[in-house]
Motif scaffolding. Structure first.
Motif, PDB file in Angstrom:
ATOM      1  N   MET A  73       0.826  -1.212   0.000  1.00 25.59           N
ATOM      2  CA  MET A  73       0.000   0.000   0.000  1.00 25.59           C
ATOM      3  C   MET A  73       0.855   1.254   0.000  1.00 25.59           C
ATOM      4  N   MET A  74       1.933   1.243   0.757  1.00 21.47           N
ATOM      5  CA  MET A  74       2.807   2.411   0.827  1.00 21.47           C
ATOM      6  C   MET A  74       3.399   2.735  -0.533  1.00 21.47           C
ATOM      7  N   HIS A  75       3.916   1.731  -1.209  1.00 20.23           N
ATOM      8  CA  HIS A  75       4.555   1.985  -2.499  1.00 20.23           C
ATOM      9  C   HIS A  75       3.536   2.272  -3.598  1.00 20.23           C
ATOM     10  N   ILE A  76       2.352   1.684  -3.503  1.00 20.38           N
ATOM     11  CA  ILE A  76       1.280   2.055  -4.436  1.00 20.38           C
ATOM     12  C   ILE A  76       0.939   3.524  -4.266  1.00 20.38           C
ATOM     13  N   TYR A 106      -2.843   3.254  -9.923  1.00 21.62           N
ATOM     14  CA  TYR A 106      -3.502   2.064  -9.390  1.00 21.62           C
ATOM     15  C   TYR A 106      -4.786   2.422  -8.642  1.00 21.62           C
ATOM     16  N   ALA A 107      -4.677   3.282  -7.645  1.00 22.10           N
ATOM     17  CA  ALA A 107      -5.834   3.584  -6.799  1.00 22.10           C
ATOM     18  C   ALA A 107      -6.248   5.050  -6.838  1.00 22.10           C
ATOM     19  N   TYR A 108      -5.305   5.952  -7.057  1.00 20.39           N
ATOM     20  CA  TYR A 108      -5.608   7.383  -6.958  1.00 20.39           C
ATOM     21  C   TYR A 108      -5.276   8.096  -8.260  1.00 20.39           C
ATOM     22  N   LEU A 157      -1.408  15.991  -1.136  1.00 16.13           N
ATOM     23  CA  LEU A 157      -1.384  14.943  -2.150  1.00 16.13           C
ATOM     24  C   LEU A 157      -1.066  13.593  -1.528  1.00 16.13           C
ATOM     25  N   ALA A 158      -0.106  13.561  -0.625  1.00 16.11           N
ATOM     26  CA  ALA A 158       0.248  12.319   0.058  1.00 16.11           C
ATOM     27  C   ALA A 158      -0.946  11.746   0.799  1.00 16.11           C
ATOM     28  N   ASN A 159      -1.642  12.594   1.530  1.00 16.61           N
ATOM     29  CA  ASN A 159      -2.801  12.164   2.293  1.00 16.61           C
ATOM     30  C   ASN A 159      -3.898  11.605   1.398  1.00 16.61           C
ATOM     31  N   ALA A 160      -4.139  12.260   0.278  1.00 18.54           N
ATOM     32  CA  ALA A 160      -5.183  11.810  -0.644  1.00 18.54           C
ATOM     33  C   ALA A 160      -4.839  10.453  -1.250  1.00 18.54           C
ATOM     34  N   SER A 161      -3.587  10.261  -1.622  1.00 21.14           N
ATOM     35  CA  SER A 161      -3.179   8.994  -2.223  1.00 21.14           C
ATOM     36  C   SER A 161      -3.214   7.857  -1.215  1.00 21.14           C
ATOM     37  N   VAL A 162      -2.774   8.127  -0.006  1.00 21.14           N
ATOM     38  CA  VAL A 162      -2.832   7.116   1.055  1.00 21.14           C
ATOM     39  C   VAL A 162      -4.277   6.722   1.340  1.00 21.14           C
ATOM     40  N   ASN A 163      -5.154   7.691   1.451  1.00 22.51           N
ATOM     41  CA  ASN A 163      -6.557   7.395   1.745  1.00 22.51           C
ATOM     42  C   ASN A 163      -7.212   6.583   0.634  1.00 22.51           C
ATOM     43  N   ALA A 164      -6.805   6.825  -0.608  1.00 20.67           N
ATOM     44  CA  ALA A 164      -7.398   6.102  -1.736  1.00 20.67           C
ATOM     45  C   ALA A 164      -7.094   4.610  -1.663  1.00 20.67           C
ATOM     46  N   ILE A 165      -5.847   4.259  -1.385  1.00 17.26           N
ATOM     47  CA  ILE A 165      -5.516   2.833  -1.326  1.00 17.26           C
ATOM     48  C   ILE A 165      -6.037   2.205  -0.045  1.00 17.26           C
ATOM     49  N   LEU A 166      -6.072   2.955   1.044  1.00 19.86           N
ATOM     50  CA  LEU A 166      -6.648   2.410   2.280  1.00 19.86           C
ATOM     51  C   LEU A 166      -8.132   2.109   2.101  1.00 19.86           C
ATOM     52  N   GLU A 167      -8.832   2.990   1.427  1.00 24.50           N
ATOM     53  CA  GLU A 167     -10.258   2.749   1.181  1.00 24.50           C
ATOM     54  C   GLU A 167     -10.450   1.532   0.284  1.00 24.50           C
ATOM     55  N   MET A 168      -9.604   1.397  -0.713  1.00 28.38           N
ATOM     56  CA  MET A 168      -9.706   0.257  -1.626  1.00 28.38           C
ATOM     57  C   MET A 168      -9.437  -1.065  -0.900  1.00 28.38           C
ATOM     58  N   ARG A 169      -8.546  -1.027   0.094  1.00 24.37           N
ATOM     59  CA  ARG A 169      -8.178  -2.253   0.798  1.00 24.37           C
ATOM     60  C   ARG A 169      -8.964  -2.465   2.087  1.00 24.37           C
ATOM     61  N   ASN A 170      -9.937  -1.640   2.353  1.00 29.20           N
ATOM     62  CA  ASN A 170     -10.752  -1.799   3.548  1.00 29.20           C
ATOM     63  C   ASN A 170     -11.480  -3.138   3.520  1.00 29.20           C
ATOM     64  N   VAL A 211       3.198  -7.480 -14.207  1.00 31.01           N
ATOM     65  CA  VAL A 211       3.864  -6.465 -15.035  1.00 31.01           C
ATOM     66  C   VAL A 211       3.147  -6.233 -16.353  1.00 31.01           C
ATOM     67  N   THR A 212       2.315  -7.175 -16.763  1.00 31.31           N
ATOM     68  CA  THR A 212       1.557  -7.018 -18.004  1.00 31.31           C
ATOM     69  C   THR A 212       0.322  -6.153 -17.812  1.00 31.31           C
ATOM     70  N   HIS A 213      -0.309  -6.280 -16.652  1.00 33.52           N
ATOM     71  CA  HIS A 213      -1.621  -5.663 -16.443  1.00 33.52           C
ATOM     72  C   HIS A 213      -1.618  -4.408 -15.579  1.00 33.52           C
ATOM     73  N   PHE A 214      -0.509  -4.090 -14.906  1.00 32.42           N
ATOM     74  CA  PHE A 214      -0.553  -2.986 -13.943  1.00 32.42           C
ATOM     75  C   PHE A 214       0.650  -2.053 -14.072  1.00 32.42           C
ATOM     76  N   LEU A 215       0.377  -0.770 -13.810  1.00 35.93           N
ATOM     77  CA  LEU A 215       1.392   0.280 -13.715  1.00 35.93           C
ATOM     78  C   LEU A 215       2.262   0.363 -14.972  1.00 35.93           C
ATOM     79  N   ASN A 216       1.641   0.206 -16.113  1.00 36.90           N
ATOM     80  CA  ASN A 216       2.388   0.246 -17.365  1.00 36.90           C
ATOM     81  C   ASN A 216       2.801   1.673 -17.730  1.00 36.90           C
TER      82      ASN A 216
END
Length: 444
Positions: free
Chosen positions: A67-70, A86-88, A140-153, A431-436
């Protein structure tokens, strides 16, 4: 300015000139001007905290790193889009990339390990100083962190699942609490098979083929091999095989993030490239664990420890029991054998490194592991001599990690080979489907 930014050291107490640079606008930035040293610092610190908290016996540390690196990846790609998010997602924001990465790592680390806030505060102070001048980066950091945390809730990373023990029968996983050192009736990892993946559509997305029938020639060959080369003492296992068997015991998320930090430094990846590498690496390892544990509990296949001691009853006339047999480190992990989780996770990690480092699979590198558990988790540590092993390709390293479990005496060859194949498939999917790359020419 570009020269100075390239020279920011691995651990920095920023001087006023660098602070001034960080507070400047970032329009028309060049990613090559922003080093990845801060990601290495935070990756290492979070892993250190995770090991201290639970010895990596849960998915918490790996999930946190993912989550941190995402979140870092998504945030810096808002500032200057280089790779798919990925999330934000948001309109371009004129924030400093280094400061944004630091605050993103800090926010996620404190959220997941609030009792370690003082340690993270100290690293934040070392990384960026206490200037209070980075409002856009913090937002920006806060918004990105919250986006992945919400996705992984409610992603069930720490969920439990019921396991039904089956009567002893050929090929069926059986309890050996005297060898695993666990309480009677304990089984590890049943809940992992039900956790939400990061990238795979479902935990059972890649279903391994069945293991060999117990009466088959393939099984007999694998049985006899591990019985010989995996035993506590034997004249067949070489010194190098004994070394690699123990050396590869470090948890994949620990050893492969350590490798990634070294390679990020060696290849001087920029912030965007390193954020993508770390995100894909950790998500791939996480999903590899989920997928392989789903396969393990689907097939419920027995371990060599049980198979060799109980062979008199396995209905295979070509196997011979040894009721006193033990393996190299005199321990077996308390969950089904097929496929190898270590082989799957390591091979998934190596596949992502082959594609994200920018060098391809054929690449010479060295890995270092100073010490490992002498037996099971929480056993005394033993020093590795030598502490390093060298490889000519990422796939070679993943295969060696997989096959190491045969010489350790805890897996059949077909467990290890399928783990290697399955892991490479998971890594390739990642690597094929994400973060291209958004611009193929601009990506690594």
């Amino acid at each position: 300015m570009k020269t100075l930014m390239r020279s920011v050291p691995h651990v920095i107490k920023m001087c006023p000139l660098i602070l001034l640079m960080l507070s400047c606008g970032t329009k028309d930035i060049a990613p090559a001007d922003y080093p990845a040293s801060v990601l290495n610092q935070w990756n290492e610190k979070v892993m250190e905290v995770a090991v201290e908290e639970d010895g990596l016996l849960t998915l918490k540390g790996l999930r946190t790193l993912s989550m941190m690196h995402i979140a870092v990846h998504d945030a810096v790609n808002v500032i200057s889009p280089q790779f798919e998010s990925y999330a934000y997602k948001a309109e371009n924001i004129d924030a400093d990339p280094i400061a944004t990465a630091i605050f993103t790592c800090y926010d996620m680390a404190v959220h997941q390990y609030p009792n370690k806030k003082a340690a993270f505060d100290a690293l934040l102070e070392t990384s960026i100083g206490d200037t209070g001048e980075f409002a856009k980066a913090k937002s920006l950091a806060n918004a990105s962190v919250n986006a992945i945390l919400e996705m992984r809730n409610n992603d069930a990373w720490n969920g439990e699942a019921a396991y039904t023990w089956h009567p002893m029968a050929p090929g069926v996983y059986a309890e050996f609490n005297e060898h695993s050192g666990t309480p009677e009736g304990f089984i590890f990892g049943a809940g992992w098979a039900n956790a939400k993946t990061f990238m795979l559509p479902s935990p059972d997305h890649f279903r391994s083929p069945p293991p060999p029938e117990i009466q088959s020639e393939a099984y007999t060959k694998a049985f006899n091999e591990v019985k010989e080369v995996g035993s506590t003492e034997n004249e067949i296992r070489t010194e190098d095989q004994a070394h690699l068997a123990m050396w590869w015991k470090d948890f994949v998320e620990n050893s492969h993030n350590r490798l990634a930090r070294n390679l990020v430094n060696k290849e001087q990846l920029n912030l965007w490239e390193a954020a993508r590498l770390y995100a894909l690496l950790n998500m791939a390892v996480y999903d590899a664990y989920i997928n392989v544990f789903d396969n393990k509990f689907h097939y419920n296949h027995w371990r060599p420890y049980t198979a060799i001691r109980w062979a008199e009853h396995d209905e295979n006339p070509d196997t011979e029991a040894d009721t006193e047999w033990n393996n190299l480190h005199k321990h077996t992990y308390a969950f089904p054998s097929y496929p190898s989780a270590h082989g799957t996770a390591s091979s998934a990690a190596m596949e992502t490194l082959a594609h994200t480092l920018g060098k391809g699979n054929e690449y010479s590198f060295e890995m270092v592991t100073e010490e490992v558990d002498s037996a099971g988790p929480f056993s005394e540590k033993v020093q590795m001599n030598p502490p390093s092993r060298s490889f000519n390709s990422f796939s070679d390293a993943g295969l060696e990690a997989s096959l190491s479990r045969i010489y350790l005496g805890i897996h059949f060859r077909y467990d290890s080979e399928e783990g290697h194949r399955l892991g490479r498939e998971i890594g390739s999917y990642a690597v094929t489907h994400f973060l291209n790359p958004i611009n193929k020419e601009g990506g690594h």
